[in-house]
Design an enzyme around this catalytic site. Structure first.
Site, mmCIF file in Angstrom:
data_model
loop_
_atom_site.group_PDB
_atom_site.id
_atom_site.type_symbol
_atom_site.label_atom_id
_atom_site.label_comp_id
_atom_site.label_asym_id
_atom_site.label_seq_id
_atom_site.Cartn_x
_atom_site.Cartn_y
_atom_site.Cartn_z
ATOM 1 C CG ASP A 36 23.091 76.252 -10.430
ATOM 2 O OD1 ASP A 36 22.849 75.255 -11.131
ATOM 3 O OD2 ASP A 36 22.265 77.172 -10.235
ATOM 4 C CG ASP B 261 24.511 74.518 -18.850
ATOM 5 O OD1 ASP B 261 24.347 73.776 -19.841
ATOM 6 O OD2 ASP B 261 23.773 75.491 -18.612
ATOM 7 C CG HIS C 94 17.350 79.252 -14.809
ATOM 8 N ND1 HIS C 94 18.281 78.996 -15.785
ATOM 9 C CD2 HIS C 94 17.449 78.241 -13.926
ATOM 10 C CE1 HIS C 94 18.920 77.871 -15.507
ATOM 11 N NE2 HIS C 94 18.433 77.384 -14.378
ATOM 12 C CB SER D 17 12.198 73.029 -9.810
ATOM 13 O OG SER D 17 12.514 72.150 -10.851
ATOM 14 C CG ASN E 173 18.803 72.963 -9.705
ATOM 15 O OD1 ASN E 173 19.026 71.928 -9.082
ATOM 16 N ND2 ASN E 173 19.688 73.494 -10.534
ATOM 17 C CG ASP F 268 18.146 81.336 -6.986
ATOM 18 O OD1 ASP F 268 17.980 81.869 -5.875
ATOM 19 O OD2 ASP F 268 18.982 81.755 -7.803
ATOM 20 C CB THR F 269 12.691 82.080 -8.655
ATOM 21 O OG1 THR F 269 13.622 82.220 -9.727
ATOM 22 C CG2 THR F 269 11.633 83.159 -8.757
HETATM 23 P P1 13P Z 1 14.304 78.866 -10.393
HETATM 24 O O1 13P Z 1 14.597 80.171 -11.036
HETATM 25 O O2 13P Z 1 13.006 78.267 -10.890
HETATM 26 O O3 13P Z 1 14.320 78.930 -8.919
HETATM 27 O O4 13P Z 1 15.422 77.831 -10.826
HETATM 28 C C1 13P Z 1 16.702 77.838 -10.235
HETATM 29 C C2 13P Z 1 17.652 76.950 -10.948
HETATM 30 O O5 13P Z 1 17.294 76.110 -11.753
HETATM 31 C C3 13P Z 1 19.092 77.117 -10.635
HETATM 32 O O6 13P Z 1 19.909 76.365 -11.465
#
Ligand code: 13P
Length: 349
Positions: A83, A105, A189, A225, A266, A268-269
């Site tokens: 990532d 990126d 993010h 996302s 994507n 993560d959060t």
């Molecule tokens: P979030 O912080 O919205 O989960 O996004 C994670 C992300 O885009 C990792 O590349």
């Protein structure tokens, strides 16, 4: 099953008209949570590690854990993705380790903070594409700049600062030959994306739809996302946390994206929130506990629940057994002889 090319996974998703969640990992419990969810929902999997995660876990620990996941779950296709690679060297080192997909990126310079010029982005991304495709490895590029910062990577600021220009997206896809394209449509993010439920003034789904119309055969990627659900925020705060009120990307907007060319989503959060909430709850309610398994087990379970829900919502559930993996060396041949171009193997629905 060996690790699978992300390109194959996304081409299959285009064929089936669904999206695939790409979930970030740093440790064993997160990898297990994803695999438990994939098993339960019969889903293909994209696991991704940021530079920060690779540093935190040490490359080899993390990669061996992914290999263990593949060995223990031979029926599930898994792509391992870098990532937000910040440079050619970062992507190269992931490929050497055995990652089957990398994100270059190039929207930011190698410091991971300063927006780069269009030409700089094209140049470094093209270099990664040439190196990766020779080895059958998938490449995701980014045009436009996401808001916020994750693991020290990001330009900061609002997601509205550098929205993707559809003309540039077309030129970028053509000149770089990327397999998947991350675009900036107002997301950021982290937990603090929007100060109220987002509407079209801050979440530019119209831009995404315009780009998909111009690039119907390019797999689009939605970063940032997480939906940042209120119930997960509430659990963290109920047990001593201090999150400010915030909104993420509603799942129905992601589903609209999936109907318009988004294949990789994507997240993560949301998983971080689920894990933290579960750990806080155990420690708050039973402060006498000190065995990490007492809180890591519910934490893993909480993440599994979120991932399984997203797998169903993104439509990937039930598709884990649809196809046999193509050997990565065969994928490399496809790139070399031109049968695998930026056009997916199968046309998007
Ligand atoms: P979030 O912080 O919205 O989960 O996004 C994670 C992300 O885009 C990792 O590349």
């Amino acid at each position: 099953m060996p690790l699978v090319s992300m390109r194959q996974l996304l081409d299959e998703a285009a064929k089936g008209g669904y999206g695939v969640g790409a979930f970030n990992v740093n440790d064993m419990e997160q990898i297990q949570a994803i695999m438990m969810a994939a098993k339960e929902t019969k889903s293909p999997v994209i696991v991704q590690a940021s530079r920060g995660a690779r540093q935190f876990a040490e490359d080899l620990y993390l990669f061996r854990l992914i290999q263990a996941a593949a060995e223990l779950n031979p029926e599930i296709p898994i792509a391992m993705h870098q990532d937000h690679g910040n440079s050619f060297e970062t992507c190269k080192s992931a490929i050497e380790l055995g990652y089957t997909s990398v994100m270059m990126d190039g929207s930011l310079q190698a410091d991971g903070k300063t927006p780069s010029s269009f030409e700089e982005n094209v140049e470094v991304t093209r270099k990664v594409v040439d190196y990766a495709h020779e080895r059958g490895v998938t490449v995701e590029g980014e045009i436009g700049v996401l808001g916020g910062v994750e693991d020290g990577h990001g330009a900061g600021g609002s997601g509205l600062d550098h929205i993707t220009d559809p003309d540039q997206a077309v030129e970028f896809a053509e000149r770089t030959g990327v397999d998947a394209l991350a675009i900036a449509i107002g997301t950021s993010h982290g937990a603090y994306k929007f100060t109220k439920k987002p509407d079209g003034s801050v979440l530019k789904m119209d831009v995404l739809i315009a780009i998909h119309k111009r690039l119907p055969n390019t797999h689009l990627v939605m970063h940032g996302s997480s939906s940042v659900p209120k119930d997960l925020q509430d659990i963290v705060n109920k047990y001593g946390g201090n999150l400010k009120e915030t909104w993420g990307v509603p799942v129905e907007e992601i589903q609209l994206g999936i109907r318009n060319g988004v294949r990789k989503v994507n997240v993560d959060t949301d998983n971080r929130l689920a894990i933290t909430g579960a750990i806080r709850k155990v420690l708050w309610e039973t402060p006498e506990k000190f065995d990490p398994r007492d809180y890591m087990k519910p934490a893993r379970e909480a993440m599994k629940k979120v991932v399984a829900q997203r797998m169903v919502e993104f439509g990937q559930a039930g598709h884990g057994g649809d196809y046999a993996p193509i050997d990565i060396k065969e994928i490399a041949k496809g790139y070399a002889n031109g049968t695998l171009t930026t056009q997916p193997l199968v046309a998007a629905k």
